[in-house]
Design a protein around this motif. Structure first.
Motif, mmCIF file in Angstrom:
data_model
loop_
_atom_site.group_PDB
_atom_site.id
_atom_site.type_symbol
_atom_site.label_atom_id
_atom_site.label_comp_id
_atom_site.label_asym_id
_atom_site.label_seq_id
_atom_site.Cartn_x
_atom_site.Cartn_y
_atom_site.Cartn_z
ATOM 1 N N PHE A 59 0.874 -1.131 -0.106
ATOM 2 C CA PHE A 59 -0.182 -0.027 0.124
ATOM 3 C C PHE A 59 0.793 1.143 0.102
ATOM 4 O O PHE A 59 0.187 2.319 0.133
ATOM 5 C CB PHE A 59 -0.817 0.112 1.215
ATOM 6 C CG PHE A 59 -2.229 -0.712 1.085
ATOM 7 C CD1 PHE A 59 -2.294 -2.021 0.350
ATOM 8 C CD2 PHE A 59 -3.366 -0.303 1.194
ATOM 9 C CE1 PHE A 59 -3.304 -2.636 0.077
ATOM 10 C CE2 PHE A 59 -4.765 -0.867 1.245
ATOM 11 C CZ PHE A 59 -4.664 -2.201 0.540
ATOM 12 N N GLU A 74 -7.522 -10.044 -6.985
ATOM 13 C CA GLU A 74 -7.227 -11.132 -7.983
ATOM 14 C C GLU A 74 -7.049 -12.507 -7.332
ATOM 15 O O GLU A 74 -6.370 -13.374 -7.706
ATOM 16 C CB GLU A 74 -5.902 -10.659 -8.760
ATOM 17 C CG GLU A 74 -4.728 -10.282 -8.206
ATOM 18 C CD GLU A 74 -3.554 -10.467 -8.950
ATOM 19 O OE1 GLU A 74 -3.835 -11.013 -10.140
ATOM 20 O OE2 GLU A 74 -2.418 -10.200 -8.419
ATOM 21 N N THR A 112 -4.592 -6.721 -6.381
ATOM 22 C CA THR A 112 -4.228 -6.904 -4.974
ATOM 23 C C THR A 112 -4.616 -8.255 -4.676
ATOM 24 O O THR A 112 -5.446 -8.614 -5.186
ATOM 25 C CB THR A 112 -4.944 -5.766 -3.983
ATOM 26 O OG1 THR A 112 -4.335 -6.015 -2.744
ATOM 27 C CG2 THR A 112 -6.420 -6.130 -3.927
ATOM 28 N N ASN A 113 -4.067 -8.931 -3.698
ATOM 29 C CA ASN A 113 -4.499 -10.133 -2.942
ATOM 30 C C ASN A 113 -5.572 -9.881 -2.066
ATOM 31 O O ASN A 113 -5.853 -8.822 -1.737
ATOM 32 C CB ASN A 113 -3.148 -10.945 -2.241
ATOM 33 C CG ASN A 113 -2.453 -11.258 -3.483
ATOM 34 O OD1 ASN A 113 -2.746 -11.968 -4.385
ATOM 35 N ND2 ASN A 113 -1.002 -11.294 -3.282
ATOM 36 N N CYS A 114 -6.255 -11.096 -1.646
ATOM 37 C CA CYS A 114 -7.585 -11.045 -1.043
ATOM 38 C C CYS A 114 -7.658 -9.942 0.152
ATOM 39 O O CYS A 114 -6.692 -9.667 0.879
ATOM 40 C CB CYS A 114 -7.429 -12.125 -0.009
ATOM 41 S SG CYS A 114 -9.019 -12.625 0.480
ATOM 42 N N ILE A 115 -8.914 -9.219 -0.037
ATOM 43 C CA ILE A 115 -9.145 -7.910 0.763
ATOM 44 C C ILE A 115 -10.104 -8.567 1.880
ATOM 45 O O ILE A 115 -10.645 -7.487 2.391
ATOM 46 C CB ILE A 115 -9.623 -6.846 -0.172
ATOM 47 C CG1 ILE A 115 -10.721 -7.164 -1.212
ATOM 48 C CG2 ILE A 115 -8.465 -6.377 -1.075
ATOM 49 C CD1 ILE A 115 -11.300 -5.970 -1.736
ATOM 50 N N GLY A 116 -10.433 -9.695 1.895
ATOM 51 C CA GLY A 116 -11.488 -9.991 2.784
ATOM 52 C C GLY A 116 -12.728 -9.663 2.555
ATOM 53 O O GLY A 116 -13.496 -9.502 3.521
ATOM 54 N N LEU A 125 -11.094 -2.695 -3.805
ATOM 55 C CA LEU A 125 -11.051 -1.274 -2.992
ATOM 56 C C LEU A 125 -10.863 0.097 -3.931
ATOM 57 O O LEU A 125 -9.948 -0.089 -4.675
ATOM 58 C CB LEU A 125 -9.771 -1.361 -2.007
ATOM 59 C CG LEU A 125 -9.869 -2.472 -0.809
ATOM 60 C CD1 LEU A 125 -8.303 -2.572 -0.236
ATOM 61 C CD2 LEU A 125 -10.774 -1.704 0.475
ATOM 62 N N ASP A 128 -10.046 3.671 0.410
ATOM 63 C CA ASP A 128 -10.271 2.834 1.663
ATOM 64 C C ASP A 128 -11.661 1.982 1.348
ATOM 65 O O ASP A 128 -12.136 1.437 2.572
ATOM 66 C CB ASP A 128 -10.478 3.666 2.893
ATOM 67 C CG ASP A 128 -9.015 4.294 3.034
ATOM 68 O OD1 ASP A 128 -8.027 3.772 2.752
ATOM 69 O OD2 ASP A 128 -8.921 5.509 3.443
ATOM 70 N N VAL A 130 -14.611 -0.606 0.204
ATOM 71 C CA VAL A 130 -14.703 -1.501 -0.425
ATOM 72 C C VAL A 130 -15.971 -1.416 -1.125
ATOM 73 O O VAL A 130 -17.120 -1.156 -1.022
ATOM 74 C CB VAL A 130 -14.994 -2.858 0.603
ATOM 75 C CG1 VAL A 130 -15.204 -4.120 -0.142
ATOM 76 C CG2 VAL A 130 -13.918 -2.827 1.772
#
Lengths: 147, 409
Positions: A59, A74, A112-116, A125, A128, A130
């Motif tokens: 980030f 992704e 980006t990897n998993c953002i939950g 995102l 900030d 979602v």
């Protein structure tokens, strides 16, 4: 430039490093060489140390980014819900590839990897915020809502 | 087996912006009981008797961990709530932090009391920045009620790094360093954050604590299996009609969970995220527990239309990006794996690649410094075990296509 922050006894000045870099990122949109040198001077750390931290985290950026940073997830759960289609749609809409910034400086696009947000996949995102349940249609609207 | 909502009950009942709604729902009774009627050692004994094990994935006995820090002679001790939920497919901690931050804070306050920590951190991943304000407000409200006493809870944010969910990398990040793993021993309960004894617990582990103290370890130990007590939060996503967070008693069948989430035409399930185990359709009767398989509780479901090599290839791409780069087996191993999977996907794979993948997997698992490199090859080994024919068919087809090209040229 960020002032030296309070830190716990055990930590010393060092503890403030990451938060100072993050503040610079927030204020300037990236962490310039000059800023890194200044943070290093403030904390009494080698510049290489500051550079090491600034380039470790995804980030943080050492080159200028757009006003808004889009991070499309992704990871596998989003891929199962056609994240690739979403990425293609955003690329087409903005005319930039991941890692690039629009010529008007409005958007940067990153993967980006998993953002939950797998329960709302595909998700991304923007700064900030979602956004889940993305479709090629609602992407256009979402992007328009950012000036 | 239906859901058994113990931990999630308050998530639906309270207003996460109002501490009084949490108190009304019975909140902070456990903290009061611990402080007024139990010594720190008694709290730790209760935790040990409950059988609670860490919910971040590793499953270390919680009471034993606390005892290690408690017994340290160091005056200054730290407590860290690990809210760096980065595992692919995991979102249960997000759900808890968003809907019931007070349970997390109460769990932290009890933990701090038990181990004797005066300073505590919540390490929140950067991706969850949108939770920061709510969390800050919750801490302030609890503080204003005088419930934290002298405990200072700080919220530190990450800056985008999967590896920082790993405890030693997490501590480096709080210290303002690159989030690289540390060599262990020493383990954090003896020497952790700023070289002081440190307890690091996952969000979900901490919200179990108030229930154990309030209702007693005997009640808690009745839930679950012999070595896996209590309930577990599962984040279910992928090819299911109802993705979401589900709470099941430990020892539940994977198939029951999939029925709840309405999964269809299941080919395989990844239990525990990117680093998790692969369960083929024929084994959906598998029970979820520390004795069998569990991890962080991320459940990703894949239906019949999915390609195994594609799934594992993406997963290895993920690890390659997220490896902190400090130790060679993980840094270089993940890179080579990505290269081999690139070949397999493109149709340039050869049978020898499978042997290399197996050898490399074992080297990475044996020689990597932290959980990232040690678990990254699991999906490779598991799919080679259960879906080897898919790898072999792909290689044979690729070889056939290559021959055709030569002939037509």
């Amino acid at each position: 430039m960020a002032k030296k922050k309070e830190h716990s006894k055990a930590g010393g000045a060092r503890e403030a490093l990451l938060s100072m870099i993050k503040e610079e990122q927030l204020n300037s949109g990236y962490v310039a060489d000059k800023a890194m040198a200044e943070i290093a001077r403030t904390l009494g750390l080698p510049v290489s140390d500051v550079y090491g931290v600034a380039t470790f985290y995804s980030f943080l950026s050492t080159t200028p980014t757009g006003k808004h940073v889009i991070r499309v997830c992704e990871s596998v759960p989003c891929c199962l819900r056609d994240a690739e289609m979403i990425i293609a749609q955003i690329r087409g809409e903005l005319g930039i590839a991941p890692g690039e910034t629009t010529s008007d400086g409005r958007f940067s696009l990153e993967l980006t990897n998993c953002i939950g947000a797998c329960d709302q996949a595909p998700a991304m995102l923007v700064d900030d915020e979602v956004h889940g349940g993305l479709t090629p249609e609602n992407i256009v609207e979402i992007l328009r809502s950012y000036d | 087996m239906p859901e058994n909502r113990v931990l999630l009950k308050k998530c639906e009942a309270i207003d996460p912006g109002d501490v009084d709604s949490y108190v009304k729902a019975g909140g902070f009774k456990a903290l009061k009981k611990a402080r007024d009627r139990m010594s720190p050692v008694e709290v730790i004994e209760a935790l040990k008797a409950s059988g609670l094990r860490g919910r971040g994935g590793a499953g270390f006995p919680c009471g034993a961990k606390w005892e290690l820090a408690r017994n340290s002679r160091e005056k200054e001790k730290f407590l860290i709530c690990n809210a760096d939920e980065g595992e692919v497919g995991a979102f249960k901690d997000r759900y808890v932090l968003q809907n019931d931050p007070f349970s997390v804070i109460e769990g932290m306050a009890i933990a701090a009391y038990a181990v004797g920590a005066q300073e505590a951190y919540i390490y929140l991943r950067a991706e969850y920045h949108f939770l920061l304000e709510g969390l800050k407000r919750a801490v302030e409200q609890v503080k204003a009620k005088g419930l934290l006493k002298s405990l200072d809870i700080k919220i530190t944010e990450g800056a985008g790094a999967y590896v920082c969910g790993e405890e030693s990398a997490l501590m480096n990040s709080i210290e303002g360093r690159r989030g690289e793993a540390r060599c262990r021993p020493p383990y954090p309960p003896t020497r952790g954050l700023f070289e002081k004894p440190t307890i690091i617990n996952n969000v979900e582990t901490l919200i179990n604590v108030p229930h154990i103290i309030a209702k007693g370890p005997e009640w808690y130990a009745k839930l679950g299996t012999e070595k896996s007590k209590g309930t577990k939060l599962f984040s279910v996503s992928g090819d299911v009609r109802q993705p979401g967070v589900y709470e099941m008693e430990l020892g539940c069948k994977l198939g029951d969970l999939l029925t709840l989430a309405r999964a269809e035409n299941v080919k395989l399930v990844q239990v525990g995220g990117a680093s998790g185990r692969i369960v083929p359709h024929s084994m959906l009767d598998t029970r979820l527990s520390f004795e069998t398989i569990l991890g962080s509780g991320a459940i990703t479901v894949f239906n019949e239309s999915r390609d195994v090599i594609d799934i594992v290839s993406r997963t290895m791409g993920f690890f390659n990006k997220e490896s902190c780069g400090k130790c060679t087996p993980c840094r270089e191993g993940a890179e080579v794996m990505v290269e081999i999977f690139g070949r397999l996907v493109k149709g340039d794979g050869v049978h020898e690649d499978l042997e290399i993948l197996e050898d490399l997997s074992h080297v990475m698992m044996d020689a990597s410094m932290c959980g990232l490199g040690q678990t990254a090859p699991i999906p490779v080994l598991d799919t080679l075990k259960y879906f080897r024919s898919e790898y072999e068919n792909r290689i044979d087809q690729s070889a056939f296509l290559r021959r055709l090209k030569v002939i037509s040229a």
